[in-house]
Write a protein that holds these residues in place. Structure first.
Motif, mmCIF file in Angstrom:
data_model
loop_
_atom_site.group_PDB
_atom_site.id
_atom_site.type_symbol
_atom_site.label_atom_id
_atom_site.label_comp_id
_atom_site.label_asym_id
_atom_site.label_seq_id
_atom_site.Cartn_x
_atom_site.Cartn_y
_atom_site.Cartn_z
ATOM 1 N N UNK A 104 1.028 -1.228 0.127
ATOM 2 C CA UNK A 104 0.086 -0.076 -0.091
ATOM 3 C C UNK A 104 0.824 1.321 0.110
ATOM 4 N N UNK A 105 1.888 1.332 0.841
ATOM 5 C CA UNK A 105 2.875 2.477 0.634
ATOM 6 C C UNK A 105 3.502 2.526 -0.438
ATOM 7 N N UNK A 115 -3.812 5.512 -1.498
ATOM 8 C CA UNK A 115 -3.852 4.075 -1.910
ATOM 9 C C UNK A 115 -4.597 3.264 -0.623
ATOM 10 N N UNK A 116 -5.406 2.336 -0.719
ATOM 11 C CA UNK A 116 -5.958 1.679 0.425
ATOM 12 C C UNK A 116 -5.969 -0.090 0.325
ATOM 13 N N UNK A 129 -6.394 0.204 5.348
ATOM 14 C CA UNK A 129 -5.330 0.989 5.535
ATOM 15 C C UNK A 129 -5.651 2.106 4.511
ATOM 16 N N UNK A 130 -5.031 3.228 4.789
ATOM 17 C CA UNK A 130 -4.978 4.412 3.784
ATOM 18 C C UNK A 130 -3.629 4.892 4.014
ATOM 19 N N UNK A 131 -2.845 5.174 2.739
ATOM 20 C CA UNK A 131 -1.628 6.042 2.657
ATOM 21 C C UNK A 131 -1.815 6.931 1.522
ATOM 22 N N UNK A 132 -1.321 8.074 1.929
ATOM 23 C CA UNK A 132 -1.268 9.361 1.187
ATOM 24 C C UNK A 132 -0.092 9.368 -0.090
ATOM 25 N N UNK A 251 0.271 -0.824 -11.932
ATOM 26 C CA UNK A 251 0.669 -0.812 -10.376
ATOM 27 C C UNK A 251 0.151 -1.586 -9.405
ATOM 28 N N UNK A 252 -1.102 -1.719 -9.649
ATOM 29 C CA UNK A 252 -2.039 -2.492 -8.283
ATOM 30 C C UNK A 252 -1.701 -4.025 -8.773
#
Length: 283
Positions: A104-105, A115-116, A129-132, A251-252
């Motif tokens: 996610x990072x 990203x989640x 999770x949530x990353x900015x 990417x995913x």
């Protein structure tokens, strides 16, 4: 020293019926709650609400399955090696953040967007999770800890689309009121959005939940093909155009492949696959 009843031992069979299963599970849970020195038979019987002879019979059966052990010195009961292995397997499912945190990072870093990590819980989807990313304009439609009905948002669509079609349809039928309350008129697009996600192998949310907030997601699968989680990238509409979607999906898929390899590996120490090579951040 801890004594274990061998699997081949002729241990007394569990009494028939669901009541016996409930009692055995209550005893197992009581053993799990015991302090480090274990718990005696009398305490476990009281905790499970059964007579001592019944508790002893059930505990012997649990020992035969390696779920419970008895210390030969103190006669106290402890969780067995089988319970430990079950816990390891449960941790792989329920501690998905450990498997996916670095992924996610990287998604947030390489995409520049949010990203989640999401998992299904019954007919709901939970954001773990949530990353900015670095891009200054962000969408705040989903935060860590938020729950939505299944199918709401790109991650929810990806999880639904990864189910067998008849199971996905049954889930959608159950959650119609909840999705309508969350999405309004846009909820009518859900069946078509799920079908399209199944065909493409990724899900796209074109602002169905919050106007202007788009998302793209790919499911993470267990080795048996069932959905384990979903990775999502979300951004404002201007950053989710058709020209950029393939790069985000790439990417995913890179990160979902890594998580799936981790989920498929044997439960042995030090078996975590190496992360993919570092990439240049994209804005």
């Amino acid at each position: 020293m801890v004594a274990q009843a061998p699997l081949s031992a002729a241990s007394p069979a569990l009494p028939g019926g669901a009541q016996a299963v409930d009692r055995a599970l209550a005893l197992l849970a009581a053993v799990g709650r015991a302090p480090s020195e274990g718990a005696p038979l009398s305490e476990l019987a009281q905790a499970a609400g059964v007579a001592k002879p019944t508790a002893r019979r059930l505990l012997i059966s649990l020992m035969g399955a390696d779920l419970v052990e008895q210390d030969t010195g103190t006669r106290a009961y402890h969780l067995g090696a089988g319970a430990f292995l079950l816990g390891l397997h449960a941790g792989r499912r329920h501690n998905m953040t450990e498997q996916a945190a670095d992924c996610v990072a990287r998604l947030a870093r390489d995409s520049g967007d949010s990203a989640f990590l999401l998992v299904a819980q019954g007919d709901e989807v939970l954001c773990l999770m949530r990353e900015e990313g670095a891009y200054p304009i962000r969408t705040h439609a989903l935060l860590a800890g938020d729950r939505n009905p299944a199918g709401v948002g790109a991650g929810g669509l990806a999880l639904l689309a990864a189910l067998p079609p008849e199971e996905a349809v049954a889930t959608l039928d159950r959650i119609v009121p909840a999705t309508a309350a969350r999405m309004g008129e846009a909820a009518r697009h859900l069946p078509a959005d799920v079908a399209l996600a199944r065909e493409r192998g990724f899900a796209l949310n074109p602002g169905r939940v919050v106007p202007g907030s788009w998302g793209v997601a790919v499911p993470v699968l267990w080795p048996d093909g069932r959905p384990a989680a979903a990775l999502t990238i979300a951004a404002v509409e201007s950053r989710m155009g058709a020209a950029r979607q393939p790069e985000l999906v790439r990417l995913l898929r890179t990160e979902t492949a890594l998580i799936e390899a981790r989920l498929a590996r044997p439960l042995t120490p030090g078996a975590t696959p190496a992360p993919p090579p570092l990439r240049t951040a994209r804005g």
